[in-house]
Design a protein around this motif. Structure first.
Motif, PDB file in Angstrom:
ATOM      1  N   LEU A  52       4.978  -2.120  -5.802  1.00 24.03           N
ATOM      2  CA  LEU A  52       4.452  -1.549  -4.561  1.00 24.03           C
ATOM      3  C   LEU A  52       4.591  -2.548  -3.416  1.00 24.03           C
ATOM      4  CD1 LEU A  52       3.056   0.686  -3.001  1.00 24.03           C
ATOM      5  CD2 LEU A  52       0.849  -0.256  -3.723  1.00 24.03           C
ATOM      6  N   ARG A  53       4.351  -3.809  -3.703  1.00 24.86           N
ATOM      7  CA  ARG A  53       4.479  -4.847  -2.677  1.00 24.86           C
ATOM      8  C   ARG A  53       5.905  -4.855  -2.100  1.00 24.86           C
ATOM      9  NH1 ARG A  53       0.846  -8.733  -2.816  1.00 24.86           N
ATOM     10  NH2 ARG A  53       0.663  -8.569  -5.093  1.00 24.86           N
ATOM     11  N   LEU A  54       6.890  -4.720  -2.981  1.00 25.58           N
ATOM     12  CA  LEU A  54       8.285  -4.709  -2.543  1.00 25.58           C
ATOM     13  C   LEU A  54       8.666  -3.384  -1.889  1.00 25.58           C
ATOM     14  CD1 LEU A  54       9.972  -6.409  -5.649  1.00 25.58           C
ATOM     15  CD2 LEU A  54       9.497  -7.445  -3.423  1.00 25.58           C
ATOM     16  N   ALA A  55       7.988  -2.305  -2.291  1.00 25.28           N
ATOM     17  CA  ALA A  55       8.327  -0.977  -1.779  1.00 25.28           C
ATOM     18  C   ALA A  55       7.829  -0.740  -0.360  1.00 25.28           C
ATOM     19  CB  ALA A  55       7.746   0.096  -2.704  1.00 25.28           C
ATOM     20  N   LEU A  56       6.719  -1.352  -0.002  1.00 29.21           N
ATOM     21  CA  LEU A  56       6.043  -1.030   1.261  1.00 29.21           C
ATOM     22  C   LEU A  56       6.933  -1.135   2.505  1.00 29.21           C
ATOM     23  CD1 LEU A  56       2.542  -2.559   0.505  1.00 29.21           C
ATOM     24  CD2 LEU A  56       3.076  -0.140   0.890  1.00 29.21           C
ATOM     25  N   PRO A  57       7.764  -2.165   2.646  1.00 27.20           N
ATOM     26  CA  PRO A  57       8.602  -2.228   3.854  1.00 27.20           C
ATOM     27  C   PRO A  57       9.607  -1.080   3.961  1.00 27.20           C
ATOM     28  CG  PRO A  57       8.478  -4.378   2.784  1.00 27.20           C
ATOM     29  CD  PRO A  57       7.896  -3.388   1.831  1.00 27.20           C
ATOM     30  N   ALA A  58       9.909  -0.447   2.828  1.00 33.42           N
ATOM     31  CA  ALA A  58      10.912   0.623   2.824  1.00 33.42           C
ATOM     32  C   ALA A  58      10.298   2.018   2.895  1.00 33.42           C
ATOM     33  CB  ALA A  58      11.776   0.510   1.568  1.00 33.42           C
ATOM     34  N   TYR A  59       8.967   2.098   2.936  1.00 34.08           N
ATOM     35  CA  TYR A  59       8.298   3.403   2.914  1.00 34.08           C
ATOM     36  C   TYR A  59       8.636   4.223   4.156  1.00 34.08           C
ATOM     37  CZ  TYR A  59       5.218   4.539  -0.966  1.00 34.08           C
ATOM     38  OH  TYR A  59       4.737   4.963  -2.172  1.00 34.08           O
ATOM     39  N   MET A 102      -9.992   9.184 -10.676  1.00 28.64           N
ATOM     40  CA  MET A 102      -8.550   8.988 -10.543  1.00 28.64           C
ATOM     41  C   MET A 102      -8.015   9.672  -9.286  1.00 28.64           C
ATOM     42  SD  MET A 102      -5.516   9.908 -13.256  1.00 28.64           S
ATOM     43  CE  MET A 102      -6.124  11.586 -13.477  1.00 28.64           C
ATOM     44  N   ILE A 103      -8.432  10.902  -9.060  1.00 26.21           N
ATOM     45  CA  ILE A 103      -7.962  11.648  -7.892  1.00 26.21           C
ATOM     46  C   ILE A 103      -8.445  10.987  -6.601  1.00 26.21           C
ATOM     47  CG2 ILE A 103      -8.266  13.821  -6.641  1.00 26.21           C
ATOM     48  CD1 ILE A 103      -8.063  15.259  -9.320  1.00 26.21           C
ATOM     49  N   ALA A 109      -4.017   7.429   1.763  1.00 28.19           N
ATOM     50  CA  ALA A 109      -4.593   7.236   3.096  1.00 28.19           C
ATOM     51  C   ALA A 109      -4.219   5.864   3.658  1.00 28.19           C
ATOM     52  CB  ALA A 109      -6.108   7.396   3.038  1.00 28.19           C
ATOM     53  N   ALA A 110      -4.220   4.847   2.805  1.00 32.83           N
ATOM     54  CA  ALA A 110      -3.847   3.501   3.256  1.00 32.83           C
ATOM     55  C   ALA A 110      -2.377   3.460   3.670  1.00 32.83           C
ATOM     56  CB  ALA A 110      -4.117   2.483   2.151  1.00 32.83           C
ATOM     57  N   LEU A 111      -1.531   4.159   2.925  1.00 32.77           N
ATOM     58  CA  LEU A 111      -0.111   4.211   3.274  1.00 32.77           C
ATOM     59  C   LEU A 111       0.088   4.938   4.600  1.00 32.77           C
ATOM     60  CD1 LEU A 111       1.373   5.069  -0.238  1.00 32.77           C
ATOM     61  CD2 LEU A 111       1.583   2.887   0.970  1.00 32.77           C
ATOM     62  N   GLU A 112      -0.631   6.033   4.789  1.00 31.53           N
ATOM     63  CA  GLU A 112      -0.519   6.798   6.034  1.00 31.53           C
ATOM     64  C   GLU A 112      -1.028   5.992   7.225  1.00 31.53           C
ATOM     65  OE1 GLU A 112      -0.884  11.408   4.424  1.00 31.53           O
ATOM     66  OE2 GLU A 112      -2.712  10.276   4.864  1.00 31.53           O
ATOM     67  N   SER A 113      -1.993   5.118   6.979  1.00 27.40           N
ATOM     68  CA  SER A 113      -2.552   4.278   8.046  1.00 27.40           C
ATOM     69  C   SER A 113      -1.728   3.014   8.270  1.00 27.40           C
ATOM     70  CB  SER A 113      -3.996   3.887   7.700  1.00 27.40           C
ATOM     71  OG  SER A 113      -4.806   5.024   7.555  1.00 27.40           O
ATOM     72  N   GLU A 114      -0.643   2.885   7.492  1.00 24.30           N
ATOM     73  CA  GLU A 114       0.231   1.711   7.583  1.00 24.30           C
ATOM     74  C   GLU A 114      -0.563   0.419   7.376  1.00 24.30           C
ATOM     75  OE1 GLU A 114       2.514   1.869  11.162  1.00 24.30           O
ATOM     76  OE2 GLU A 114       3.487   3.759  10.640  1.00 24.30           O
ATOM     77  N   THR A 136      -4.456  -3.561  -2.541  1.00 27.84           N
ATOM     78  CA  THR A 136      -5.792  -3.807  -3.097  1.00 27.84           C
ATOM     79  C   THR A 136      -6.315  -2.581  -3.833  1.00 27.84           C
ATOM     80  OG1 THR A 136      -6.338  -5.412  -1.368  1.00 27.84           O
ATOM     81  CG2 THR A 136      -8.183  -4.390  -2.534  1.00 27.84           C
ATOM     82  N   LEU A 137      -6.117  -1.407  -3.248  1.00 33.99           N
ATOM     83  CA  LEU A 137      -6.590  -0.167  -3.874  1.00 33.99           C
ATOM     84  C   LEU A 137      -5.868   0.100  -5.190  1.00 33.99           C
ATOM     85  CD1 LEU A 137      -6.852   2.020  -0.657  1.00 33.99           C
ATOM     86  CD2 LEU A 137      -8.765   1.418  -2.169  1.00 33.99           C
ATOM     87  N   LEU A 138      -4.574  -0.184  -5.228  1.00 29.31           N
ATOM     88  CA  LEU A 138      -3.837   0.003  -6.481  1.00 29.31           C
ATOM     89  C   LEU A 138      -4.338  -0.980  -7.537  1.00 29.31           C
ATOM     90  CD1 LEU A 138      -1.621   1.298  -8.167  1.00 29.31           C
ATOM     91  CD2 LEU A 138      -0.015  -0.387  -7.210  1.00 29.31           C
ATOM     92  N   GLU A 139      -4.553  -2.232  -7.147  1.00 27.24           N
ATOM     93  CA  GLU A 139      -5.068  -3.231  -8.094  1.00 27.24           C
ATOM     94  C   GLU A 139      -6.415  -2.787  -8.655  1.00 27.24           C
ATOM     95  OE1 GLU A 139      -3.201  -7.419  -6.379  1.00 27.24           O
ATOM     96  OE2 GLU A 139      -5.064  -6.634  -5.529  1.00 27.24           O
ATOM     97  N   GLU A 140      -7.291  -2.294  -7.787  1.00 23.91           N
ATOM     98  CA  GLU A 140      -8.619  -1.853  -8.227  1.00 23.91           C
ATOM     99  C   GLU A 140      -8.515  -0.623  -9.125  1.00 23.91           C
ATOM    100  OE1 GLU A 140     -10.669  -1.267  -4.573  1.00 23.91           O
ATOM    101  OE2 GLU A 140     -11.131  -3.404  -4.281  1.00 23.91           O
ATOM    102  N   HIS A 141      -7.615   0.287  -8.780  1.00 29.67           N
ATOM    103  CA  HIS A 141      -7.428   1.499  -9.585  1.00 29.67           C
ATOM    104  C   HIS A 141      -6.952   1.145 -10.990  1.00 29.67           C
ATOM    105  CE1 HIS A 141      -6.169   5.445 -10.901  1.00 29.67           C
ATOM    106  NE2 HIS A 141      -4.906   5.062 -10.955  1.00 29.67           N
TER     107      HIS A 141
END
Length: 207
Positions: free
Chosen positions: A82-89, A164-165, A173-178, A185-190
């Motif tokens: 995910l860390r590597l994916a974020l700049p390409a989202y 989970m949902i 929401a975090a992705l949409e908020s850029e 952090t949310l993925l790590e916690e999940h």
């Protein structure tokens, strides 16, 4: 036949240590014993089925160590992807992720392919990652039979499904908020929460 039996095991329709009667399965699927036996032999290789001489085929018991190590590996790989994916989202990537999320919200958690929905969400989440080898290893983690089986049990209670949902919604929401830091952090916690739940499930099996 193989997919049918595998999903039945992963969804707990066939419980651990339950005997699988070839003739019964063949009758239910309107086929001969040959494809049933071939599917069972493949499931033995996956670690989902055990052959006991003189007794037949049985659903395998989970090995706690294997499942916990697989979840640990998944956490490491998926967070980095995910860390590597974020700049390409792109907005299209987020729309695709949201469409899978909505399918999960509307789906029956008891359906046999609910594990596949969960997997599709997480694969889409890291999909823009440019490291193809990393994505390949993540896919391999999901194909570990014992892991897929226990992930299916993670969704047995409505509370687990709701958590989970909600986690998935917050990541989107975090992705949409850029906000990449929040998404990671949310993925790590999940994934940490899933790990804890899996540990509890396996501990209960040992009681």
């Amino acid at each position: 036949m193989y997919d049918h039996l595998r999903k039945s095991i992963e969804s707990q329709e066939l419980a651990p240590l339950e005997r699988i009667v070839q003739e019964r399965v063949a009758e239910e699927m309107s086929t001969s014993r040959t494809p049933v036996r071939e599917a069972l032999n493949r499931l033995i290789q996956d670690g989902l089925v055990t052959w006991v001489a003189g007794a037949g085929f049985f659903v395998s018991q989970l090995r706690r160590k294997d499942v916990e190590e697989t979840q640990h590996l998944r956490r490491i790989l998926e967070v980095e992807a995910l860390r590597l994916a974020l700049p390409a989202y792109t907005p299209a990537d987020i729309r695709h992720l949201r469409s899978i999320y909505l399918e999960m919200v509307e789906a029956d958690p008891d359906r046999a392919d609910y594990v596949d929905l969960t997997r599709r969400f997480h694969q889409a989440l890291v999909g823009p990652c440019p490291n193809e080898l990393l994505l390949k290893h993540i896919d391999e983690v999901w194909t570990v039979a014992s892991y897929a089986k226990v992930i299916g049990r993670y969704g047995e209670t409505q509370e687990s499904v709701d958590i989970m949902i909600a986690d998935h919604f917050e990541i989107i929401a975090a992705l949409e908020s850029e906000d990449p830091a929040a998404a990671i952090t949310l993925l790590e916690e999940h994934l940490a929460s899933v790990h804890t739940s899996i540990t509890h499930i396996l501990a209960e099996d040992e009681v």
